[in-house]
Design an enzyme around this catalytic site. Structure first.
Site, PDB file in Angstrom:
ATOM      1  N   ALA A 137       8.743  -4.324  -4.252  1.00 38.88           N
ATOM      2  CA  ALA A 137       9.512  -5.369  -4.918  1.00 38.88           C
ATOM      3  C   ALA A 137      10.993  -5.005  -4.877  1.00 38.88           C
ATOM      4  O   ALA A 137      11.359  -3.823  -4.870  1.00 38.88           O
ATOM      5  CB  ALA A 137       9.042  -5.533  -6.358  1.00 38.88           C
TER       6      ALA A 137
ATOM      7  N   GLY B 196       5.039  -3.328  -4.278  1.00 39.41           N
ATOM      8  CA  GLY B 196       4.774  -4.720  -3.918  1.00 39.41           C
ATOM      9  C   GLY B 196       4.519  -4.893  -2.433  1.00 39.41           C
ATOM     10  O   GLY B 196       3.870  -5.849  -2.020  1.00 39.41           O
TER      11      GLY B 196
ATOM     12  N   GLU C 209       0.985  -4.213  -2.180  1.00 37.48           N
ATOM     13  CA  GLU C 209       0.288  -5.340  -2.823  1.00 37.48           C
ATOM     14  C   GLU C 209       0.255  -6.568  -1.909  1.00 37.48           C
ATOM     15  O   GLU C 209      -0.712  -7.327  -1.915  1.00 37.48           O
ATOM     16  CB  GLU C 209       0.936  -5.643  -4.170  1.00 37.48           C
TER      17      GLU C 209
ATOM     18  N   GLU D   8       4.936   2.663  -8.666  1.00 37.83           N
ATOM     19  CA  GLU D   8       5.478   2.090  -9.898  1.00 37.83           C
ATOM     20  C   GLU D   8       5.408   3.062 -11.074  1.00 37.83           C
ATOM     21  O   GLU D   8       6.273   3.055 -11.945  1.00 37.83           O
ATOM     22  CB  GLU D   8       4.754   0.782 -10.244  1.00 37.83           C
TER      23      GLU D   8
HETATM   24  C1  LIG Z   1      15.099  -1.317 -12.264  1.00 40.50           C
HETATM   25  C2  LIG Z   1      13.798  -0.658 -12.014  1.00 40.50           C
HETATM   26  C3  LIG Z   1      12.770  -1.006 -13.068  1.00 40.50           C
HETATM   27  C4  LIG Z   1      11.382  -0.651 -12.629  1.00 40.50           C
HETATM   28  C5  LIG Z   1      10.545  -1.846 -12.422  1.00 40.50           C
HETATM   29  C6  LIG Z   1       9.894  -1.876 -11.077  1.00 40.50           C
HETATM   30  C7  LIG Z   1       8.474  -2.237 -11.158  1.00 40.50           C
HETATM   31  C8  LIG Z   1       8.191  -3.692 -11.416  1.00 40.50           C
HETATM   32  C9  LIG Z   1       6.713  -3.963 -11.530  1.00 40.50           C
HETATM   33  C10 LIG Z   1       6.355  -5.378 -11.284  1.00 40.50           C
HETATM   34  C11 LIG Z   1       7.006  -5.921 -10.020  1.00 40.50           C
HETATM   35  C12 LIG Z   1       5.982  -6.463  -9.074  1.00 40.50           C
HETATM   36  C13 LIG Z   1       5.111  -5.322  -8.559  1.00 40.50           C
HETATM   37  C14 LIG Z   1       5.827  -4.461  -7.558  1.00 40.50           C
HETATM   38  C15 LIG Z   1       6.604  -3.416  -7.976  1.00 40.50           C
HETATM   39  C16 LIG Z   1       7.369  -2.624  -7.004  1.00 40.50           C
HETATM   40  O1  LIG Z   1       7.203  -2.710  -5.808  1.00 40.50           O
HETATM   41  S1  LIG Z   1       8.551  -1.581  -7.664  1.00 40.50           S
HETATM   42  C17 LIG Z   1       9.256  -0.813  -6.225  1.00 40.50           C
HETATM   43  C18 LIG Z   1       8.250   0.130  -5.624  1.00 40.50           C
HETATM   44  N1  LIG Z   1       8.803   0.789  -4.466  1.00 40.50           N
HETATM   45  C19 LIG Z   1       9.411   1.976  -4.533  1.00 40.50           C
HETATM   46  O2  LIG Z   1       9.521   2.564  -5.581  1.00 40.50           O
HETATM   47  C20 LIG Z   1       9.937   2.513  -3.237  1.00 40.50           C
HETATM   48  C21 LIG Z   1      11.434   2.604  -3.338  1.00 40.50           C
HETATM   49  N2  LIG Z   1      11.996   3.129  -2.100  1.00 40.50           N
HETATM   50  C22 LIG Z   1      11.812   4.439  -1.732  1.00 40.50           C
HETATM   51  O3  LIG Z   1      11.106   5.214  -2.312  1.00 40.50           O
HETATM   52  C23 LIG Z   1      12.574   4.866  -0.505  1.00 40.50           C
HETATM   53  O4  LIG Z   1      13.548   3.892  -0.234  1.00 40.50           O
HETATM   54  C24 LIG Z   1      11.690   5.057   0.751  1.00 40.50           C
HETATM   55  C25 LIG Z   1      10.889   3.799   1.027  1.00 40.50           C
HETATM   56  C26 LIG Z   1      10.774   6.252   0.534  1.00 40.50           C
HETATM   57  C27 LIG Z   1      12.619   5.333   1.936  1.00 40.50           C
HETATM   58  O5  LIG Z   1      13.511   6.394   1.569  1.00 40.50           O
HETATM   59  P1  LIG Z   1      14.798   6.685   2.489  1.00 40.50           P
HETATM   60  O6  LIG Z   1      14.393   6.758   3.902  1.00 40.50           O
HETATM   61  O7  LIG Z   1      15.511   7.831   1.844  1.00 40.50           O
HETATM   62  O8  LIG Z   1      15.686   5.353   2.346  1.00 40.50           O
HETATM   63  P2  LIG Z   1      16.545   4.952   1.057  1.00 40.50           P
HETATM   64  O9  LIG Z   1      17.936   5.475   1.221  1.00 40.50           O
HETATM   65  O10 LIG Z   1      15.820   5.263  -0.196  1.00 40.50           O
HETATM   66  O11 LIG Z   1      16.547   3.339   1.194  1.00 40.50           O
HETATM   67  C28 LIG Z   1      17.370   2.677   2.165  1.00 40.50           C
HETATM   68  C29 LIG Z   1      18.032   1.522   1.457  1.00 40.50           C
HETATM   69  O12 LIG Z   1      16.979   0.596   1.037  1.00 40.50           O
HETATM   70  C30 LIG Z   1      17.088   0.399  -0.356  1.00 40.50           C
HETATM   71  N3  LIG Z   1      15.751   0.192  -0.943  1.00 40.50           N
HETATM   72  C31 LIG Z   1      14.677   0.995  -0.782  1.00 40.50           C
HETATM   73  N4  LIG Z   1      13.616   0.511  -1.483  1.00 40.50           N
HETATM   74  C32 LIG Z   1      14.062  -0.635  -2.084  1.00 40.50           C
HETATM   75  C33 LIG Z   1      13.447  -1.606  -2.954  1.00 40.50           C
HETATM   76  N5  LIG Z   1      12.134  -1.522  -3.325  1.00 40.50           N
HETATM   77  N6  LIG Z   1      14.200  -2.634  -3.417  1.00 40.50           N
HETATM   78  C34 LIG Z   1      15.518  -2.729  -3.043  1.00 40.50           C
HETATM   79  N7  LIG Z   1      16.172  -1.854  -2.210  1.00 40.50           N
HETATM   80  C35 LIG Z   1      15.428  -0.815  -1.755  1.00 40.50           C
HETATM   81  C36 LIG Z   1      17.728   1.643  -0.892  1.00 40.50           C
HETATM   82  O13 LIG Z   1      18.309   1.405  -2.164  1.00 40.50           O
HETATM   83  C37 LIG Z   1      18.740   1.959   0.184  1.00 40.50           C
HETATM   84  O14 LIG Z   1      19.835   1.084   0.001  1.00 40.50           O
HETATM   85  P3  LIG Z   1      21.314   1.691   0.128  1.00 40.50           P
HETATM   86  O15 LIG Z   1      21.380   2.852  -0.849  1.00 40.50           O
HETATM   87  O16 LIG Z   1      22.215   0.547  -0.244  1.00 40.50           O
HETATM   88  O17 LIG Z   1      21.438   2.141   1.551  1.00 40.50           O
END
Ligand SMILES: CCCCCCCCCCCCC/C=C/C(=O)SCCNC(=O)CCNC(=O)[C@H](O)C(C)(C)COP(=O)(O)OP(=O)(O)OC[C@H]1O[C@@H](n2cnc3c(N)ncnc32)[C@H](O)[C@@H]1OP(=O)(O)O
Length: 258
Positions: A64, A110, A113, A133
């Site tokens: 997400a 997500g 999901e 999450e």
């Molecule tokens: C405010 C947070 C509150 C928490 C609430 C969240 C949960 C909500 C629950 C209900 C929502 C519906 C259900 C789904 C929920 C979710 O999916 S929550 C998100 C789950 N995903 C993650 O936690 C993964 C997040 N990302 C990472 O762990 C890493 O990015 C990676 C995939 C392992 C890759 O790492 P790396 O190669 O080091 O790249 P990064 O530098 O981290 O990322 C590159 C740029 O991409 C941006 N980015 C990464 N993931 C997301 C994302 N999910 N949303 C938006 N942007 C994302 C990251 O910020 C980087 O951007 P820049 O810094 O601008 O380059």
């Protein structure tokens, strides 16, 4: 703005590609709105018989959109956000045409999901699949706590959800989360070939087969009754006659969805 979801139709298969590689295909409201509209179009396109869902760039989807989530101010807004993801993912799951997720790199939160809402999953060796999450202090909110335990043993589902740690594609394949493994760089080829095999089926039987399997966790007698009544009605379908004709004539069937 570049299309958030590219659609490419080849033969009977539509390939839908998440297209926010700069945000690792993070899924927000705009992306699911686009997916909803694409499903409207593909529903009406009788030539399309199966879907592939893939991701552009380094991975399938990092989940997400955390940027959008951070912009939310109230629980009600958050509920609406989660509700919209859940609504469109649920539409994909119940879509009459079968879908195959093509996972490379990572399918997290997500993103996983979304892949769970597809009927089948193909993953590249080494890809990471998880529900992180818990590490964000919350729980999967787009169907993960309900769909994952229907695919893998509850103990495995609990491990992914409670630890927030991903598993690799090989482990996911071993526990039934992934249907087929692909070599690096091959996931789209393998997923599209699988979808093409599904697309050769009779449209009515594909839709009914999906629905019957999806309800198989319910009462056994009721499920068998639903299967019996569905099959009985299908006897009158032209495709049923075509299937037998093709068998006798030793040729591939040409199902028309009639
Ligand atoms: C405010 C947070 C509150 C928490 C609430 C969240 C949960 C909500 C629950 C209900 C929502 C519906 C259900 C789904 C929920 C979710 O999916 S929550 C998100 C789950 N995903 C993650 O936690 C993964 C997040 N990302 C990472 O762990 C890493 O990015 C990676 C995939 C392992 C890759 O790492 P790396 O190669 O080091 O790249 P990064 O530098 O981290 O990322 C590159 C740029 O991409 C941006 N980015 C990464 N993931 C997301 C994302 N999910 N949303 C938006 N942007 C994302 C990251 O910020 C980087 O951007 P820049 O810094 O601008 O380059």
């Amino acid at each position: 703005m570049a299309d958030l979801l590219n659609v490419d139709v080849t033969g009977r298969v539509a390939v839908l590609t998440l297209n926010r590689p700069d945000r690792l295909n993070a899924i927000g409201t705009a992306t699911v709105d686009r997916l909803d509209a694409v499903l409207d179009t593909l529903h009406a396109d009788r030539g399309v018989r199966a879907l592939v869902v893939a991701g552009a760039g380094r991975g399938f989807s990092a989940g997400a959109d955390l940027d959008e989530i951070e912009s939310l101010r109230t629980a009600y807004e958050f509920r609406a956000f989660v509700g919209r993801l859940t609504e469109v993912f649920g539409r994909l799951e119940k879509f009459a045409k079968p879908s195959v997720a093509a996972v490379h790199g990572f399918a997290l939160g997500g993103g996983l999901e979304l892949a769970l809402a597809c009927d089948l999953r193909v993953a590249e060796r080494g890809a990471k699949l998880g529900l992180p999450e818990m590490k964000l202090g919350v729980l999967p909110g787009a169907g993960g706590t309900q769909r994952l335990p229907r695919l893998v043993p509850p103990g495995i589902a609990k491990q992914l959800i409670l630890s927030g740690e991903p598993i690799d594609a090989e482990r996911a394949h071993a526990v039934g989360l992934v249907n087929e493994l692909a070599e690096p760089g091959e996931v789209l080829t393998v997923a599209t070939a699988l979808a093409a095999r599904l697309a050769a089926g009779a449209p009515l039987a594909l839709a009914a087969g999906k629905a019957l399997v999806d309800r198989s966790g319910g009462d056994l007698d009721a499920g068998i009754a639903a299967e019996r009544e569905t099959v009985a009605v299908m006897f009158t379908a032209e495709d049923r006659a075509e299937g037998l004709r093709a068998f006798r004539e030793r040729r591939p069937a040409e199902f028309r969805g009639a």
